[in-house]
Write a protein that holds these residues in place. Structure first.
Motif, PDB file in Angstrom:
ATOM      1  N   GLY A   1       0.811  -1.223   0.000  1.00 33.62           N
ATOM      2  CA  GLY A   1       0.000   0.000   0.000  1.00 33.62           C
ATOM      3  C   GLY A   1       0.838   1.265   0.000  1.00 33.62           C
ATOM      4  N   LYS A   2       2.130   1.072   0.157  1.00 33.48           N
ATOM      5  CA  LYS A   2       3.001   2.259   0.151  1.00 33.48           C
ATOM      6  C   LYS A   2       3.898   2.238  -1.084  1.00 33.48           C
ATOM      7  CE  LYS A   2       3.019   3.025   5.083  1.00 33.48           C
ATOM      8  NZ  LYS A   2       3.811   2.943   6.291  1.00 33.48           N
ATOM      9  N   TYR A   3       4.544   3.346  -1.299  1.00 29.69           N
ATOM     10  CA  TYR A   3       5.335   3.485  -2.524  1.00 29.69           C
ATOM     11  C   TYR A   3       6.820   3.746  -2.273  1.00 29.69           C
ATOM     12  CZ  TYR A   3       0.904   3.808  -4.970  1.00 29.69           C
ATOM     13  OH  TYR A   3      -0.321   3.517  -5.498  1.00 29.69           O
ATOM     14  N   VAL A   4       7.118   4.151  -1.049  1.00 28.65           N
ATOM     15  CA  VAL A   4       8.493   4.588  -0.780  1.00 28.65           C
ATOM     16  C   VAL A   4       9.207   3.608   0.156  1.00 28.65           C
ATOM     17  CG1 VAL A   4       9.902   6.551  -0.045  1.00 28.65           C
ATOM     18  CG2 VAL A   4       7.595   6.940  -0.895  1.00 28.65           C
ATOM     19  N   PRO A   5      10.278   2.969  -0.311  1.00 27.47           N
ATOM     20  CA  PRO A   5      11.032   2.105   0.601  1.00 27.47           C
ATOM     21  C   PRO A   5      11.770   2.962   1.634  1.00 27.47           C
ATOM     22  CG  PRO A   5      12.133   2.245  -1.520  1.00 27.47           C
ATOM     23  CD  PRO A   5      10.850   2.974  -1.667  1.00 27.47           C
ATOM     24  N   TYR A   6      12.072   2.346   2.777  1.00 28.39           N
ATOM     25  CA  TYR A   6      12.682   3.143   3.855  1.00 28.39           C
ATOM     26  C   TYR A   6      14.050   3.691   3.482  1.00 28.39           C
ATOM     27  CZ  TYR A   6       8.842   1.778   6.819  1.00 28.39           C
ATOM     28  OH  TYR A   6       7.597   1.626   7.321  1.00 28.39           O
ATOM     29  N   LYS A   7      14.719   2.979   2.567  1.00 31.56           N
ATOM     30  CA  LYS A   7      16.025   3.485   2.139  1.00 31.56           C
ATOM     31  C   LYS A   7      15.877   4.880   1.502  1.00 31.56           C
ATOM     32  CE  LYS A   7      18.466   1.583  -1.298  1.00 31.56           C
ATOM     33  NZ  LYS A   7      19.231   0.540  -1.993  1.00 31.56           N
ATOM     34  N   GLU A   8      14.754   5.042   0.821  1.00 27.67           N
ATOM     35  CA  GLU A   8      14.538   6.330   0.153  1.00 27.67           C
ATOM     36  C   GLU A   8      14.299   7.445   1.177  1.00 27.67           C
ATOM     37  OE1 GLU A   8      12.280   5.865  -3.441  1.00 27.67           O
ATOM     38  OE2 GLU A   8      11.838   8.005  -3.474  1.00 27.67           O
ATOM     39  N   TYR A   9      13.828   7.051   2.377  1.00 24.36           N
ATOM     40  CA  TYR A   9      13.680   8.050   3.445  1.00 24.36           C
ATOM     41  C   TYR A   9      15.042   8.657   3.753  1.00 24.36           C
ATOM     42  CZ  TYR A   9       8.872   6.860   4.871  1.00 24.36           C
ATOM     43  OH  TYR A   9       7.532   6.688   4.923  1.00 24.36           O
ATOM     44  N   LEU A  10      16.056   7.795   3.753  1.00 20.22           N
ATOM     45  CA  LEU A  10      17.412   8.267   4.052  1.00 20.22           C
ATOM     46  C   LEU A  10      17.900   9.222   2.966  1.00 20.22           C
ATOM     47  CD1 LEU A  10      20.071   7.954   5.760  1.00 20.22           C
ATOM     48  CD2 LEU A  10      20.695   6.165   4.144  1.00 20.22           C
ATOM     49  N   TRP A  11      17.659   8.801   1.699  1.00 15.73           N
ATOM     50  CA  TRP A  11      18.074   9.670   0.587  1.00 15.73           C
ATOM     51  C   TRP A  11      17.323  10.992   0.640  1.00 15.73           C
ATOM     52  CZ3 TRP A  11      22.376   7.864  -0.292  1.00 15.73           C
ATOM     53  CH2 TRP A  11      22.626   6.527  -0.576  1.00 15.73           C
ATOM     54  N   ASP A  12      16.051  10.889   1.017  1.00 22.13           N
ATOM     55  CA  ASP A  12      15.223  12.092   1.092  1.00 22.13           C
ATOM     56  C   ASP A  12      15.765  13.042   2.161  1.00 22.13           C
ATOM     57  OD1 ASP A  12      12.638  13.335   0.162  1.00 22.13           O
ATOM     58  OD2 ASP A  12      12.341  13.364   2.329  1.00 22.13           O
ATOM     59  N   PHE A  13      16.174  12.442   3.263  1.00 23.15           N
ATOM     60  CA  PHE A  13      16.760  13.229   4.358  1.00 23.15           C
ATOM     61  C   PHE A  13      17.969  14.026   3.843  1.00 23.15           C
ATOM     62  CE2 PHE A  13      20.258  13.184   7.486  1.00 23.15           C
ATOM     63  CZ  PHE A  13      19.721  14.015   8.461  1.00 23.15           C
ATOM     64  N   LEU A  14      18.828  13.331   3.104  1.00 20.76           N
ATOM     65  CA  LEU A  14      20.030  14.001   2.591  1.00 20.76           C
ATOM     66  C   LEU A  14      19.674  15.048   1.535  1.00 20.76           C
ATOM     67  CD1 LEU A  14      22.541  11.039   2.201  1.00 20.76           C
ATOM     68  CD2 LEU A  14      22.634  12.883   3.865  1.00 20.76           C
TER      69      LEU A  14
ATOM     70  N   VAL B   1      25.802  17.163  -0.422  1.00 21.70           N
ATOM     71  CA  VAL B   1      24.813  16.447   0.406  1.00 21.70           C
ATOM     72  C   VAL B   1      23.518  16.272  -0.380  1.00 21.70           C
ATOM     73  CG1 VAL B   1      23.462  16.560   2.529  1.00 21.70           C
ATOM     74  CG2 VAL B   1      25.832  17.288   2.553  1.00 21.70           C
ATOM     75  N   MET B   2      23.117  17.338  -1.060  1.00 22.74           N
ATOM     76  CA  MET B   2      21.868  17.273  -1.825  1.00 22.74           C
ATOM     77  C   MET B   2      21.963  16.246  -2.953  1.00 22.74           C
ATOM     78  SD  MET B   2      20.269  20.407  -3.929  1.00 22.74           S
ATOM     79  CE  MET B   2      19.581  20.146  -5.531  1.00 22.74           C
ATOM     80  N   PHE B   3      23.084  16.296  -3.689  1.00 20.04           N
ATOM     81  CA  PHE B   3      23.252  15.387  -4.815  1.00 20.04           C
ATOM     82  C   PHE B   3      23.406  13.932  -4.367  1.00 20.04           C
ATOM     83  CE2 PHE B   3      23.977  17.425  -9.067  1.00 20.04           C
ATOM     84  CZ  PHE B   3      23.332  18.580  -8.731  1.00 20.04           C
ATOM     85  N   ALA B   4      23.921  13.757  -3.136  1.00 17.36           N
ATOM     86  CA  ALA B   4      24.063  12.388  -2.632  1.00 17.36           C
ATOM     87  C   ALA B   4      22.699  11.718  -2.551  1.00 17.36           C
ATOM     88  CB  ALA B   4      24.724  12.420  -1.264  1.00 17.36           C
ATOM     89  N   GLY B   5      21.667  12.511  -2.249  1.00 19.93           N
ATOM     90  CA  GLY B   5      20.336  11.927  -2.127  1.00 19.93           C
ATOM     91  C   GLY B   5      19.469  12.105  -3.350  1.00 19.93           C
ATOM     92  N   LEU B   6      19.727  13.175  -4.097  1.00 17.22           N
ATOM     93  CA  LEU B   6      18.811  13.552  -5.179  1.00 17.22           C
ATOM     94  C   LEU B   6      18.606  12.461  -6.230  1.00 17.22           C
ATOM     95  CD1 LEU B   6      17.151  16.027  -6.193  1.00 17.22           C
ATOM     96  CD2 LEU B   6      19.100  16.577  -7.621  1.00 17.22           C
ATOM     97  N   GLY B   7      19.695  11.807  -6.595  1.00 18.46           N
ATOM     98  CA  GLY B   7      19.583  10.788  -7.638  1.00 18.46           C
ATOM     99  C   GLY B   7      18.746   9.598  -7.205  1.00 18.46           C
ATOM    100  N   ASN B   8      18.548   9.452  -5.931  1.00 16.05           N
ATOM    101  CA  ASN B   8      17.874   8.250  -5.432  1.00 16.05           C
ATOM    102  C   ASN B   8      16.455   8.479  -4.930  1.00 16.05           C
ATOM    103  OD1 ASN B   8      20.274   6.732  -5.829  1.00 16.05           O
ATOM    104  ND2 ASN B   8      21.103   7.735  -4.012  1.00 16.05           N
ATOM    105  N   ILE B   9      15.958   9.696  -5.080  1.00 14.25           N
ATOM    106  CA  ILE B   9      14.543   9.905  -4.737  1.00 14.25           C
ATOM    107  C   ILE B   9      13.798  10.209  -6.033  1.00 14.25           C
ATOM    108  CG2 ILE B   9      14.935  10.719  -2.382  1.00 14.25           C
ATOM    109  CD1 ILE B   9      14.567  13.584  -3.400  1.00 14.25           C
ATOM    110  N   LYS B  10      12.521   9.898  -6.049  1.00 14.50           N
ATOM    111  CA  LYS B  10      11.792  10.211  -7.284  1.00 14.50           C
ATOM    112  C   LYS B  10      10.377  10.691  -7.005  1.00 14.50           C
ATOM    113  CE  LYS B  10      11.365   5.281  -8.038  1.00 14.50           C
ATOM    114  NZ  LYS B  10      11.616   4.182  -8.925  1.00 14.50           N
TER     115      LYS B  10
END
Lengths: 540, 596
Positions: B26-39, B305-314
């Motif tokens: 029912g969800k779309y975002v894996p928890y790993k993406e939470y980390l990328w989102d944080f960054l 820091v931003m680019f470290a996460g940006l490529g991995n969130i969508k």
């Protein structure tokens, strides 16, 4: 009060009538044009603003008050004697006398070099001339009853108050400053003016020198009004020999090219680095030396009793000011931002008031020798001592009950130490101090740190860009490329349909579509994982 | 008990590890993406705060302290581009709303327009048209009477603007069209703008423009700032984060945890480290070396820091081609906006609020000019002030439930008026006591912020509700139209009102030399003048709400009911006419017989 009303009927698909559209456009044009015109009119400033007054500040004097000046590059000197107005493109003086100059009348001007104050100007309000960055001199008419100028510096008539010191005060040329290996130091900002001439220079016999004659004529034709100041070119040979010549107060020429038969010179100018306030002056007015950042040394006479607010604010080159015995008050921010003040300062026992932030942003190493026995004898303003922004109190506590000799001794020792250290550094490193610490004027260490940060960061960012943007171009697998191409085709097809007005375009069932359109639908982790993979490596 | 807690913790971590790479059902975002989102969001937000230090405005210490641009010059520049700006906003609206995908004919037309202006801009920049075009002397005299202007400066400013809109616009269409399908609507400019943006930041900070005369310096700076603005790359991660999932609950989770936590990065890196580093290394936040060394390094660090996460969130919103949104012709859109009276009430209030435009930033006045605290103490005070809003923010759902929007907004304005009164008292009663003056101002600021933080969140909520109402009225949310159309009508008046305070500052003696604000009397005068207008603005702002605002929670409930009914009918395959004919009275009428 707004009443509770019912929901109005929706008007989906409603459009504006033709009349409405015309009114809309006309209204918009009128409003925008009116706004621009009104705004520009409000923003445009008169170059000179004068106001007639019958009784100036209850003095009974009537005349014009000069209360606004908004200069531009074409105005390098002003005459404050009569109101001026523009006629046929020329500024002309009109009837009437200017009797006063208001506060902040000439403020933050970049172009003014000379200010002439006429015989009728009796009142110059506090801070009437502030921060004129190119100002070289004040000239006060000798018949003026209230003010005078000595060597270009503005005083009151009886010479008890120094009112304003021009930031670019020029009375001499410091040739030494411009000689060091042809490098020009301490030059003012001015458009460089070039002169080129062909001819022969006969050393020691200027009369036979055609180059000399050309140069002389050039100077005469360009500076006829100021020719009195020229020292008759007696040092023309010095110009040829040392590549520098100074025929005019504060101005010098540098030979930029000398082929033997022709020279090219460029004109620069310099300002004074030292100023000695004459004996008899008791008061330094507010902002008298405001931002005179070229002054290295200022000497105050023993007669000075008070120093006004911000009197020496941002005199960034000044390293030391001797406060005379007999001085009573020092205003707020009097010496703040004098960043070069790093030695000890003696504050005489006669000082009863030190304004707040008096030495703010001077060097935090600065030490204060206080003539008074303790703090109760002086009214100390808040944060009067310099301190680092990251600390809560000053680095050095003031030394109370000290003598001027203590301070002088400390300074001479510190100066000797600094000299010895400099000599030691120079001996250890044969290159000049400037060369080792700076690269093209930049701090070498800081620059290295900057580059050291930038290289890995740029590398990382570059990799990210390649990975995310150009992956499909040269880093993607053939399978991935095919899938992406399919997806693009599908997007294009739907988009074309959308443009053509077919809003309900059926989507081609494709493997690579995300499940985003049905959030409620529960999906298996597996299917989504597959979708993620199918996105052509967009995010991973 | 302890076993129960242990099991809970175990299940929490179990949930975390099992859905680290794949989202929960029912969800779309894996928890790993939470980390990328944080960054990504943390870096993005911090970067934005760092870049806030560099702008062509009177709030930028670099521009005011180092380049010494007069206060009124900013107003001249903004008025100069007032009309052009409206036109370019319209073109931009067409391009952006269609995500760069335009019908061929329109695309050609817009490309031609943009490139023509870019070429004209380059020509105006290279050649001195003030000498080429024989303009009458009166024009020259008039232009030179504007602060910091000459004809040459004005032509160069126009050139800089044209290069910016022309080249930037054409580039925007090209990049959107080529890369948007692959990178999504928010990510693409981050990748393409990052390097040019950094180059322009370095040029702004390093070029020795200070040595040039004011009239030259102004256009050179404007050109650099325009190009820098064109290549700004902030907000990418923030926008992706707010559309990271189609599931509203999951979006809320992302906003509450990784996003909120990422603000810590900003607090540490920018709000704390930057002033402390500036105080320790360059001596001052107003020192040029802060801009030459510390700002670029911080900028680079935040970008990494931003680019470290940006490529991995969508972003996970349906893209426009799939969205198939209803096409709204221009005049229908304008008509729709005119029908929505609440937008105009807000706009009218904003217009009155412009009375306070041009006033001095209160935090800067307290910390930089009054107390002169720019290092550690500044950091402490700033963080303290920032924390004042937190309790209110937490209470906002409770407050919003109990009070109508109109009541809240009037309360907010009254609090702001009280805050302004506090500033005036501080400046008039304690004009000679800089410490007390700063303290009273700080207390007013904190109390005001504390009381208003909840209402600021409520305002955001009302923005969404107004769009719902617009959808009810016009069948579409008309998001871009709302801003553009109201701006066309309001900005001519705002630009005039905004001149009041800077012109008064000029009379007081505050022109291009900001150091003059260190003088207590001048600072107090400037403050009293600007805050008095601000106070008046806050009080008058209430009037439109008192007289015209009647969009209650009940009305919004009715709007939603109608929208839901429309959706239901659409799903049942009703025609467009049937869908949009529904009114709340119809729904009530239908309910009544059922109840009987």
């Amino acid at each position: 009060m707004a009443r509770q009303t019912s929901l109005p009927k929706p008007d989906v698909g409603g459009t504006m009538s033709r009349t409405g559209r015309v009114v809309f456009i006309i209204f918009l044009i009128i409003v925008l044009s009116a706004s621009v015109s009104f705004s520009f009119n409000s923003l445009s400033r008169k170059t000179y603003e004068f106001e007639y007054t019958e009784d100036y500040n209850g003095t009974g004097r009537s005349g014009y008050v000069f209360d606004g000046f908004n200069g531009n590059a074409s105005i390098t000197e002003i005459h404050i004697a009569h109101p001026v107005e523009k006629r046929n493109g020329e500024w002309v003086e009109t009837e009437g006398d200017v009797i006063a100059v208001s506060k902040f009348t000439v403020n933050s001007d970049e172009y003014l070099k000379y200010i002439y104050i006429g015989p009728t100007v009796e009142y110059i309000e506090d801070q009437a001339f502030v921060y004129c960055r190119a100002l070289r001199a004040f000239y006060v008419d000798e018949n003026n009853p209230s003010y005078c100028s000595i060597n270009g510096v503005l005083y009151n008539k009886d010479m008890t108050e120094i009112i304003s010191y021009p930031i670019c005060h020029c009375t001499q040329v410091v040739i030494d400053d411009v000689r060091a290996d042809g490098e020009v130091k301490n030059i003012g900002r001015e458009n460089v003016e070039s002169f080129s001439a062909q001819g022969v220079y006969v050393k020691g016999d200027e009369a036979k020198s055609t180059l000399f004659t050309s140069f002389r004529n050039y100077i005469k034709s360009n500076y006829s009004g100021d020719f009195d100041y020229l020292n008759e070119f007696s040092e023309f040979s010095e110009l040829m020999d040392n590549n520098v010549y100074a025929p005019y107060i504060g101005t010098y020429y540098l030979v930029t090219e000398n082929t033997g038969s022709s020279i090219t010179v460029e004109r620069f100018w310099t300002c004074d680095e030292k100023y000695e306030v004459p004996e008899g002056v008791t008061k330094v007015a507010n902002k008298a030396f405001y931002k005179c950042d070229r002054l290295v040394s200022i000497t105050l006479p023993s007669t000075v009793k008070s120093i006004g607010d911000m009197a020496f604010f941002k005199c960034g080159s000044t390293s030391l000011v001797n406060l005379p015995d007999g001085l009573e008050t020092i205003g707020n921010d009097a010496f703040s931002y004098c960043e070069n003040m790093k030695y000890a300062m003696f504050i005489p026992a006669s000082v009863t008031h030190i304004g707040h932030h008096c030495f703010y942003k001077c060097s935090e190493d600065m030490l204060f020798y206080m003539g008074s026995k303790d703090a109760s004898a002086v009214d100390l303003g808040g944060k009067w001592q310099p301190r680092n922004d990251n600390s809560f109190k000053p680095k050095n506590e003031p030394v109370w009950g000290s003598l001027r000799a203590d301070c002088d001794k400390f300074n001479s020792e510190k100066y000797a130490q600094d000299e010895a250290q400099a000599a030691k550094d120079a001996a250890e490193n044969p290159q000049s101090q400037d060369e080792t610490q700076t690269v093209g004027g930049m701090n070498k260490k800081a620059l290295t740190a900057l580059i050291a940060c930038f290289i890995p960061c740029f590398g990382f960012i570059g990799l990210q860009i390649i990975r995310n943007v150009f992956k499909d171009d040269f880093l993607m697998t053939r399978r991935g490329k095919e899938k992406l191409a399919k997806r693009k085709e599908e997007n294009e097809r739907i988009h074309q349909a959308y443009i053509n007005g077919e809003f309900d375009v059926p989507e081609t069932p494709a493997q690579d579509e995300t499940p985003a359109e049905e959030p409620e639908k529960e999906e298996t982790a597996h299917s989504r994982e597959q979708d993620g993979e199918n996105e052509g490596g967009e995010s991973e | 008990m302890s076993g129960n807690a242990g099991a809970k913790i175990k299940s929490f971590f179990g949930e975390f590890t099992s859905h680290w790479n794949t989202p929960a059902p029912g969800k779309y975002v894996p928890y790993k993406e939470y980390l990328w989102d944080f960054l990504a969001v943390g870096g993005d937000y911090s970067l934005k705060r760092v870049l806030n230090y560099i702008s062509f405005s009177q709030w930028c210490f670099l521009v005011i302290f180092y380049y010494e641009v007069p206060v009124l010059t900013f107003s001249v520049v903004s008025v100069l581009f007032l009309i052009q700006g409206k036109f370019w906003a319209l073109v931009n609206m067409i391009v952006c709303d269609n995500l760069g995908f335009l019908p061929k004919k329109t695309e050609r037309l817009i490309y031609t327009l943009y490139l023509t202006f870019a070429v004209l801009g380059v020509l105006f920049l290279v050649l001195d048209f003030s000498a080429i075009i024989p303009l009458p002397a009166s024009v020259n005299n008039y232009v030179t009477s504007l602060p910091g202007m000459t004809l040459r400066t004005m032509f160069k400013l126009i050139a800089a603007h044209w290069i910016n809109v022309g080249w930037g616009g054409a580039r925007s269409i090209f990049i959107r069209k080529r890369w948007l399908p692959k990178l999504g609507r928010y990510k693409l400019f981050a990748y393409f703008n990052v390097i040019p943006c950094m180059v322009f930041v370095m040029l702004i900070c390093w070029l020795p423009l200070y040595n040039n005369p004011l009239t030259e310096r102004i256009w050179q700076l404007f050109l650099l700032f325009q190009l820098y603005g064109m290549y700004t790359y902030t907000d990418s991660a923030v926008n992706i984060s707010s559309t990271i999932s189609p599931n509203p609950h999951e979006r809320m989770l992302v906003r509450a945890y990784p996003e909120k936590l990422s603000h810590l990065l900003n607090s540490i890196m920018v709000d704390s480290m930057l002033p402390i580093l500036a105080a320790a290394l360059t001596g001052d936040i107003t020192n040029i070396n802060t801009y030459r060394y510390i700002i670029p390094i911080m900028m680079m660090f935040c970008t990494v820091v931003m680019f470290a996460g940006l490529g991995n969130i969508k972003e996970r919103i349906p893209q426009p081609p799939v969205e198939k949104k209803k096409y709204i012709p221009f005049w229908d859109g304008v008509h729709g906006i005119f029908k929505n009276k609440y937008i105009w009430v807000n706009a009218l209030s904003a217009l009155i609020d412009a009375l306070g435009n041009g006033s001095l930033g209160i935090k800067d006045i307290i910390l930089i000019y009054t107390w002169r605290e720019r290092g550690l103490i500044m950091v402490i005070v700033k963080n303290l002030v920032a924390m004042m809003g937190n309790p209110g923010a937490f209470l906002s759902p409770w407050i919003r439930k109990r009070f109508q929007y109109r009541t809240l907004i009037i309360f907010k304005r009254l609090v702001l008026a009280g805050q302004s009164l506090g500033y005036i008292i501080a400046c008039s009663l304690f004009a000679d006591n800089y410490f007390m003056s700063g303290l009273v101002m700080l207390i007013s600021l904190c109390v005001g912020d504390m009381l208003n933080s909840a209402i600021s969140l409520a305002e955001g909520d009302m923005g969404v509700r107004l769009k719902d109402y617009q959808m009810y009225l016009s069948g579409e949310r008309l998001e871009n139209y709302q801003g553009t159309i109201t701006d066309w009508f309001i900005s001519p008046f705002t630009s005039i009102i905004s001149l009041i305070i800077p012109i008064l500052f000029y009379r007081i003696g505050f022109t291009s030399d900001y150091d003059i604000l260190f003088a207590d009397d001048i600072r107090s005068k400037c403050m009293v003048v600007s805050i008095a207008f601000d106070l008046l603005g806050h009080l008058l702002c209430c009037i439109p709400y008192i007289l015209f605002w009647d969009y209650t929670d009940e009305k919004h409930r009715q709007v939603i009911a109608v929208l839901e009914e429309r959706e239901r009918r659409a799903n049942e395959g009703a025609t467009q006419e049937e869908i949009y004919a529904v009114t709340y009275e119809d729904l009530e009428g239908a309910k009544a017989p059922e109840a009987e």
